[in-house]
Design a protein around this motif. Structure first.
Motif, short mmCIF file in Angstrom:
data_model
loop_
_atom_site.label_atom_id
_atom_site.label_comp_id
_atom_site.label_asym_id
_atom_site.label_seq_id
_atom_site.Cartn_x
_atom_site.Cartn_y
_atom_site.Cartn_z
N MET A 60 -35.94 1.97 44.64
CA MET A 60 -34.54 2.33 44.50
C MET A 60 -34.02 1.98 43.11
SD MET A 60 -31.31 1.39 46.91
CE MET A 60 -31.24 -0.32 46.55
N ASP A 61 -34.46 0.84 42.57
CA ASP A 61 -34.03 0.47 41.22
C ASP A 61 -34.45 1.50 40.19
OD1 ASP A 61 -32.46 -1.73 41.37
OD2 ASP A 61 -34.06 -3.18 40.98
N THR A 62 -35.65 2.03 40.34
CA THR A 62 -36.13 3.01 39.37
C THR A 62 -35.33 4.31 39.46
OG1 THR A 62 -37.83 3.78 40.90
CG2 THR A 62 -38.47 2.08 39.33
N ILE A 63 -34.90 4.67 40.67
CA ILE A 63 -34.09 5.88 40.82
C ILE A 63 -32.76 5.72 40.10
CG2 ILE A 63 -32.88 7.34 42.48
CD1 ILE A 63 -35.11 6.63 44.49
N VAL A 64 -32.16 4.55 40.24
CA VAL A 64 -30.87 4.29 39.59
C VAL A 64 -31.04 4.27 38.07
CG1 VAL A 64 -29.04 2.58 39.32
CG2 VAL A 64 -29.96 3.05 41.58
N LYS A 65 -32.10 3.64 37.59
CA LYS A 65 -32.33 3.58 36.14
C LYS A 65 -32.60 4.96 35.56
CE LYS A 65 -33.94 -1.16 35.97
NZ LYS A 65 -35.08 -2.06 35.76
N LYS A 66 -33.39 5.76 36.27
CA LYS A 66 -33.67 7.11 35.78
C LYS A 66 -32.41 7.97 35.75
CE LYS A 66 -38.53 7.59 36.79
NZ LYS A 66 -39.57 8.43 37.37
N GLU A 67 -31.57 7.80 36.76
CA GLU A 67 -30.30 8.56 36.79
C GLU A 67 -29.39 8.11 35.65
OE1 GLU A 67 -27.34 11.21 37.89
OE2 GLU A 67 -29.47 11.15 38.37
N PHE A 68 -29.36 6.80 35.37
CA PHE A 68 -28.56 6.28 34.26
C PHE A 68 -29.05 6.86 32.94
CE2 PHE A 68 -28.31 3.02 30.91
CZ PHE A 68 -26.94 2.99 30.74
N VAL A 69 -30.36 6.85 32.71
CA VAL A 69 -30.93 7.39 31.47
C VAL A 69 -30.63 8.88 31.36
CG1 VAL A 69 -33.08 7.85 30.25
CG2 VAL A 69 -32.70 5.62 31.28
N ARG A 70 -30.78 9.61 32.47
CA ARG A 70 -30.50 11.05 32.45
C ARG A 70 -29.05 11.33 32.08
NH1 ARG A 70 -28.13 14.75 35.15
NH2 ARG A 70 -27.48 13.37 36.82
N ARG A 71 -28.12 10.55 32.64
CA ARG A 71 -26.71 10.75 32.33
C ARG A 71 -26.40 10.45 30.87
NH1 ARG A 71 -23.36 8.35 37.54
NH2 ARG A 71 -24.27 9.77 39.07
N ILE A 72 -26.98 9.38 30.34
CA ILE A 72 -26.78 9.03 28.93
C ILE A 72 -27.31 10.14 28.04
CG2 ILE A 72 -27.46 7.44 27.08
CD1 ILE A 72 -25.42 6.18 28.86
N LEU A 73 -28.51 10.63 28.33
CA LEU A 73 -29.12 11.67 27.50
C LEU A 73 -28.34 12.97 27.56
CD1 LEU A 73 -32.92 11.05 28.11
CD2 LEU A 73 -31.56 10.40 26.12
N GLU A 74 -27.87 13.35 28.73
CA GLU A 74 -27.07 14.58 28.84
C GLU A 74 -25.75 14.45 28.10
OE1 GLU A 74 -26.69 15.66 32.93
OE2 GLU A 74 -28.70 16.54 33.01
N ASP A 75 -25.12 13.28 28.20
CA ASP A 75 -23.86 13.05 27.50
C ASP A 75 -24.07 13.11 25.99
OD1 ASP A 75 -21.09 12.34 27.25
OD2 ASP A 75 -21.74 10.29 26.79
N GLU A 76 -25.12 12.47 25.51
CA GLU A 76 -25.38 12.47 24.06
C GLU A 76 -25.80 13.86 23.58
OE1 GLU A 76 -24.92 10.21 21.64
OE2 GLU A 76 -23.99 8.89 23.11
N ALA A 77 -26.51 14.61 24.40
CA ALA A 77 -26.89 15.98 24.01
C ALA A 77 -25.65 16.86 23.84
CB ALA A 77 -27.83 16.59 25.04
N SER A 78 -24.70 16.73 24.77
CA SER A 78 -23.48 17.53 24.64
C SER A 78 -22.65 17.09 23.44
CB SER A 78 -22.66 17.48 25.93
OG SER A 78 -22.19 16.18 26.16
N ARG A 79 -22.59 15.77 23.20
CA ARG A 79 -21.87 15.27 22.02
C ARG A 79 -22.54 15.75 20.74
NH1 ARG A 79 -22.09 9.75 21.20
NH2 ARG A 79 -20.68 10.09 19.48
N PHE A 80 -23.87 15.69 20.70
CA PHE A 80 -24.64 16.13 19.54
C PHE A 80 -24.36 17.60 19.25
CE2 PHE A 80 -28.42 15.50 16.87
CZ PHE A 80 -28.73 16.81 16.55
N GLU A 81 -24.44 18.43 20.28
CA GLU A 81 -24.22 19.86 20.10
C GLU A 81 -22.81 20.16 19.61
OE1 GLU A 81 -25.15 23.97 22.51
OE2 GLU A 81 -24.87 22.13 23.64
N LYS A 82 -21.83 19.49 20.18
CA LYS A 82 -20.43 19.71 19.80
C LYS A 82 -20.18 19.27 18.35
CE LYS A 82 -17.29 16.90 20.78
NZ LYS A 82 -16.21 16.01 20.91
#
Length: 125
Positions: free
Chosen positions: A1-23
């Motif tokens: 369960m910890d790994t699922i939460v960590k992977k979701e956290f990393v995914r959210r950070i990367l998606e947020d930074e990708a959208s910021r980068f593109e903008k």
């Protein structure tokens, strides 16, 4: 369960930074470059991947010429004999700036409150 939460956290950070980068990069491109076809801006692809063997990966694909617009080059004016160096800072500045932002957010932002919020969002026990 910890790994699922960590992977979701990393995914959210990367998606947020990708959208910021593109903008942010799009704003700089529109300010500096003169578009004829708009291919330099529209051909960029940002992709976030997750798998079992790693937490997350952000991939950016762009035209090769976008990378070379950032390199200084000397231009000689037709009317005078002076050399002028020109460059368009639309690549390295954004890549390395967002790289450090991603690294900092991954080190600092994962707290117990964030983990609990992700568990609530994913409806984990």
């Amino acid at each position: 369960m910890d790994t699922i939460v960590k992977k979701e956290f990393v995914r959210r950070i990367l998606e947020d930074e990708a959208s910021r980068f593109e903008k942010n990069q799009s704003l700089a491109m529109r300010k500096i470059l003169t578009f004829h076809t708009g291919q330099t801006e529209s051909s960029r692809i940002f992709k976030v991947e997750t798998a079992d063997n790693f937490d997350g990966k952000l991939t950016m694909k762009h035209l090769a010429r976008q990378r070379f617009l950032d390199i200084k080059r000397k231009k000689r004016s037709r009317k005078s004999r002076r050399l002028r160096t020109t460059r368009y800072p639309i690549h390295n500045r954004f890549v390395f700036g967002h790289f450090y932002s991603i690294a900092n957010r991954l080190m600092v932002d994962f707290t117990n409150e964030v983990a609990e919020g992700i568990k609530r969002d994913l409806k984990l026990p």
